[in-house]
Design a protein around this motif. Sequence first.
Motif, PDB file in Angstrom:
ATOM      1  N   VAL A  30       0.850  -1.185   0.000  1.00  0.00           N
ATOM      2  CA  VAL A  30       0.000   0.000   0.000  1.00  0.00           C
ATOM      3  C   VAL A  30       0.887   1.236   0.000  1.00  0.00           C
ATOM      4  N   THR A  31       0.274   2.370  -0.295  1.00  0.00           N
ATOM      5  CA  THR A  31       1.021   3.622  -0.325  1.00  0.00           C
ATOM      6  C   THR A  31       1.459   4.024   1.078  1.00  0.00           C
TER       7      THR A  31
ATOM      8  N   VAL B 255       6.935  -2.690 -10.630  1.00  0.00           N
ATOM      9  CA  VAL B 255       6.158  -2.638 -11.864  1.00  0.00           C
ATOM     10  C   VAL B 255       6.611  -1.432 -12.674  1.00  0.00           C
ATOM     11  N   LYS B 256       6.816  -1.611 -13.955  1.00  0.00           N
ATOM     12  CA  LYS B 256       7.209  -0.496 -14.810  1.00  0.00           C
ATOM     13  C   LYS B 256       6.099   0.559 -14.829  1.00  0.00           C
ATOM     14  N   ARG B 257       6.487   1.789 -15.036  1.00  0.00           N
ATOM     15  CA  ARG B 257       5.514   2.876 -15.053  1.00  0.00           C
ATOM     16  C   ARG B 257       4.397   2.602 -16.051  1.00  0.00           C
ATOM     17  N   SER B 258       4.735   1.991 -17.172  1.00  0.00           N
ATOM     18  CA  SER B 258       3.722   1.716 -18.200  1.00  0.00           C
ATOM     19  C   SER B 258       2.751   0.607 -17.787  1.00  0.00           C
ATOM     20  N   ASP B 259       3.101  -0.175 -16.763  1.00  0.00           N
ATOM     21  CA  ASP B 259       2.246  -1.290 -16.339  1.00  0.00           C
ATOM     22  C   ASP B 259       1.515  -1.010 -15.028  1.00  0.00           C
ATOM     23  N   VAL B 260       1.638   0.200 -14.511  1.00  0.00           N
ATOM     24  CA  VAL B 260       1.012   0.526 -13.230  1.00  0.00           C
ATOM     25  C   VAL B 260      -0.502   0.371 -13.293  1.00  0.00           C
ATOM     26  N   ARG B 261      -1.116   0.890 -14.328  1.00  0.00           N
ATOM     27  CA  ARG B 261      -2.586   0.817 -14.448  1.00  0.00           C
ATOM     28  C   ARG B 261      -3.056  -0.634 -14.467  1.00  0.00           C
TER      29      ARG B 261
ATOM     30  N   LEU C 115      -2.915  -2.248 -10.981  1.00  0.00           N
ATOM     31  CA  LEU C 115      -3.971  -1.790 -10.078  1.00  0.00           C
ATOM     32  C   LEU C 115      -5.341  -2.305 -10.506  1.00  0.00           C
ATOM     33  N   LEU C 116      -5.559  -2.392 -11.805  1.00  0.00           N
ATOM     34  CA  LEU C 116      -6.842  -2.920 -12.281  1.00  0.00           C
ATOM     35  C   LEU C 116      -7.029  -4.380 -11.866  1.00  0.00           C
ATOM     36  N   GLN C 117      -5.939  -5.139 -11.839  1.00  0.00           N
ATOM     37  CA  GLN C 117      -6.017  -6.519 -11.366  1.00  0.00           C
ATOM     38  C   GLN C 117      -6.503  -6.575  -9.920  1.00  0.00           C
ATOM     39  N   ARG C 118      -5.992  -5.689  -9.078  1.00  0.00           N
ATOM     40  CA  ARG C 118      -6.425  -5.669  -7.674  1.00  0.00           C
ATOM     41  C   ARG C 118      -7.879  -5.233  -7.570  1.00  0.00           C
ATOM     42  N   GLN C 119      -8.237  -4.222  -8.376  1.00  0.00           N
ATOM     43  CA  GLN C 119      -9.611  -3.729  -8.317  1.00  0.00           C
ATOM     44  C   GLN C 119     -10.614  -4.794  -8.727  1.00  0.00           C
ATOM     45  N   GLN C 120     -10.285  -5.548  -9.768  1.00  0.00           N
ATOM     46  CA  GLN C 120     -11.188  -6.602 -10.243  1.00  0.00           C
ATOM     47  C   GLN C 120     -11.381  -7.692  -9.212  1.00  0.00           C
ATOM     48  N   ARG C 121     -10.395  -7.891  -8.352  1.00  0.00           N
ATOM     49  CA  ARG C 121     -10.485  -8.936  -7.323  1.00  0.00           C
ATOM     50  C   ARG C 121     -10.775  -8.357  -5.937  1.00  0.00           C
TER      51      ARG C 121
ATOM     52  N   GLY D 202     -10.984   2.460  -2.129  1.00  0.00           N
ATOM     53  CA  GLY D 202     -11.236   2.567  -3.552  1.00  0.00           C
ATOM     54  C   GLY D 202      -9.986   2.722  -4.397  1.00  0.00           C
ATOM     55  N   PHE D 203     -10.212   2.987  -5.672  1.00  0.00           N
ATOM     56  CA  PHE D 203      -9.118   3.054  -6.640  1.00  0.00           C
ATOM     57  C   PHE D 203      -9.172   4.344  -7.453  1.00  0.00           C
ATOM     58  N   ASP D 204      -9.506   5.443  -6.791  1.00  0.00           N
ATOM     59  CA  ASP D 204      -9.535   6.720  -7.492  1.00  0.00           C
ATOM     60  C   ASP D 204      -8.161   7.133  -8.001  1.00  0.00           C
ATOM     61  N   HIS D 205      -7.090   6.565  -7.395  1.00  0.00           N
ATOM     62  CA  HIS D 205      -5.753   6.944  -7.859  1.00  0.00           C
ATOM     63  C   HIS D 205      -5.450   6.416  -9.252  1.00  0.00           C
ATOM     64  N   LEU D 206      -6.332   5.582  -9.800  1.00  0.00           N
ATOM     65  CA  LEU D 206      -6.181   5.172 -11.195  1.00  0.00           C
ATOM     66  C   LEU D 206      -6.291   6.367 -12.137  1.00  0.00           C
ATOM     67  N   ASN D 207      -6.945   7.438 -11.682  1.00  0.00           N
ATOM     68  CA  ASN D 207      -7.122   8.628 -12.511  1.00  0.00           C
ATOM     69  C   ASN D 207      -5.944   9.591 -12.408  1.00  0.00           C
ATOM     70  N   ASN D 208      -4.993   9.284 -11.541  1.00  0.00           N
ATOM     71  CA  ASN D 208      -3.838  10.174 -11.386  1.00  0.00           C
ATOM     72  C   ASN D 208      -2.608   9.340 -11.044  1.00  0.00           C
ATOM     73  N   LEU D 209      -2.192   8.516 -11.978  1.00  0.00           N
ATOM     74  CA  LEU D 209      -1.101   7.572 -11.727  1.00  0.00           C
ATOM     75  C   LEU D 209       0.234   8.267 -11.501  1.00  0.00           C
ATOM     76  N   ALA D 210       0.378   9.477 -12.024  1.00  0.00           N
ATOM     77  CA  ALA D 210       1.663  10.168 -11.913  1.00  0.00           C
ATOM     78  C   ALA D 210       2.005  10.498 -10.461  1.00  0.00           C
ATOM     79  N   LEU D 211       1.006  10.527  -9.580  1.00  0.00           N
ATOM     80  CA  LEU D 211       1.254  10.861  -8.182  1.00  0.00           C
ATOM     81  C   LEU D 211       1.722   9.666  -7.354  1.00  0.00           C
ATOM     82  N   ILE D 212       1.679   8.475  -7.931  1.00  0.00           N
ATOM     83  CA  ILE D 212       2.092   7.284  -7.182  1.00  0.00           C
ATOM     84  C   ILE D 212       3.618   7.238  -7.107  1.00  0.00           C
ATOM     85  N   ASN D 213       4.132   7.173  -5.903  1.00  0.00           N
ATOM     86  CA  ASN D 213       5.579   7.081  -5.698  1.00  0.00           C
ATOM     87  C   ASN D 213       5.998   5.614  -5.804  1.00  0.00           C
ATOM     88  N   LEU D 214       6.737   5.292  -6.844  1.00  0.00           N
ATOM     89  CA  LEU D 214       7.133   3.906  -7.086  1.00  0.00           C
ATOM     90  C   LEU D 214       8.313   3.474  -6.217  1.00  0.00           C
TER      91      LEU D 214
END
Length: 393
Positions: free
Chosen positions: A112-113, A159-165, A168-174, A182-194
Amino acid sequence: MDYCRREQLPISVQCYPFTHDSQSCSAIKKRGYSLPIPPTIPYLVPPSIPSQEPYIQIIEEPTNKIIRFRYECEGRTAGSIVGMSSTPTKKTYPTIKICNYNGPVVVVITCVTVDQPYLQHPHKLIERGETNNSRFGSFVKRLRPDQRILELQFGIQCVKRSDVRHSLLQRQQRNIDPFNVGFDHLNNLALINLYQLRLCYQAYIKVDNNYVSLDPVVSSPIYGKSNELTITRLCCGFSKMSGGDEIIMLCDKVSKNDIRIRFFETNDEGDVVWEADATFQNQDVYKQMAIVFRTPRYRNPEVRHIVQVQLQLVRPSDGATSEPRPFEYYPNPAVLEHVDNLVNNNNEPLDLVISSSISEKEPISDVLLAKNHLKTKHTLHHYYEQHCQHQRF
């Protein structure tokens, strides 16, 4: 106010929905457990709790030293996260304990973040040499009835930056969302600190025929190296099997005394089956931005078909690596000479030579592809696909 969460877990333990259920709470009370008022903000370490309530206790936090997260293409080689009190002579690992409960327990751990609310982090947990406990980025472990302490030996797969979405979608689906944020951060992936995350510990205890979730607890922050190396561009993405081809790489901030170029190949299970270093001298590194190197010899130079491998920058001083780039090895010139003789002796059109060679079980399309390089790459693939509809190797 009842706060316990009830769930009938599937055998695969792949999703973890949370619901309030007063019947499950009553079932817990019948077994002698009391239920506190839920905290409004998830806590890091359980506060002082009456001795009769089941809860998760963190015994050993993960290290606060910066560690290196591994990429998926590096295989199942992610080193285990060591504990806060680990020393060179005595290794410790993150450890939790299920307190005040005897019976079946399922432990689920995700990333988690760092900051609240604790959102799902795209990075994955992976256990070295183990596949059954790591699912969709989470770690799942069923404890024995007499087992209350769990020492965790797993690594973090970045996870590579291009595979972040997608991650997260895999977790959301399950419905993997311990704090129901929730998964509102899917709308602003650039803010996720990898390069920063926490471990989220969940535990499901069995009450009658239902699994009830204890309050999730998060670890102290884990920090990954943020000064990763970067390959900007390669002048060429292929080499002959015998190696020795000169290639120019554009990169970013490399030290001529502390850099390697690693070629490697993995199998279907992600295990590294071959690796070798490119050759270059200090004077071949230009202003920390470019390297002129020669490709290493492939492990079997007699291979007569294209081989897909990868290459990456490696910094020996701290083990940092760049994101791997795909690379191809082509058959050696001796094989190409054989093709020239075949074409000249038969005096036949190119498509007839390919058709004849396919019937003779020779991978001639790959050989010709190597000879003509990128200029005729698509044309040769077209010939190959047409003929392979009727004839197979």
